[in-house]
Write a protein that holds these residues in place. Structure first.
Motif: not given
Length: 195
Positions: A1-2, A53, A55, A57-58, A107, A109
């Motif tokens: 998960a993020a 992503e 918070s 996780g989308k 990655r 965010f």
């Protein structure tokens, strides 16, 4: 998960009215664009697809490119969906982060938070309005006007900047009127005294 990934903040962007408007793009400040999302000659024509992503996780995907016409770095495709689904408004803050460590390297965010309304500063007690009625210089009773509820309503409704200016002007006019009534000095004398 993020949420389990260690992240490093790259930069925050206060969203402007044009970032949330019909242009369907987010302008990335040049210093951040060139540092975190550099474009090479081959990617400059079509731009890059950047995956983020949030918070929860989308996943979010944006087309990132350089617009020669305005000489600006922008996120276009995907941005309007982000604005709509998050209900982003001018003044809100978008945070861009990147993963730290082996598992998160490469990655990106994205997160957002609502702007905080300005702190309410109360005027001095003698300018907060009067009980029931005040008497104008013409001898007629004027309804009491207390602008504090209007200011609070503006903050809660995230009023646009021009409404704040109008309110401040009205507040200044009301204060000048009250000064004239209670000090007996005419506005022309007040203006001459300040010069």
């Amino acid at each position: 998960a993020a949420a389990e990934v260690e992240k490093e903040c790259m930069f925050d962007k206060v969203v402007t009215p044009s970032d949330t408007g019909k242009l369907n793009r987010l302008v990335i400040p040049k210093q951040h664009a060139e540092k975190y999302f550099p474009l090479d000659a081959s990617s400059n024509d079509n731009g890059l697809l950047l995956d983020f992503e949030d918070s929860a996780g989308k996943p979010w995907r944006f087309r990132y490119s350089y617009w020669n016409s305005s000489q600006s770095y922008v996120m276009t495709k995907g941005w309007s969906r982000f604005v709509k689904e998050t209900r982003l408004e001018a003044g809100d803050i978008v945070s861009f982060k990147r993963g730290v460590g082996e598992a998160a390297r490469g990655r990106f965010f994205i997160d957002w938070r609502r702007r905080r309304g300005p702190d309410v500063v109360l005027p001095p007690p003698h300018h907060r309005g009067f009980n029931l009625l005040s008497v104008g210089s013409d001898g007629f009773a004027c309804p009491d006007v207390n602008l504090l509820p209007i200011l609070i309503l503006m903050i809660r409704c995230r009023a646009l900047f021009f409404l704040e200016i109008i309110t401040l002007v009205l507040w200044a006019v009301w204060n000048t009127r009250n000064d004239v009534i209670f000090t007996g000095i005419s506005p022309s004398l007040l203006m001459q005294a300040k010069v």
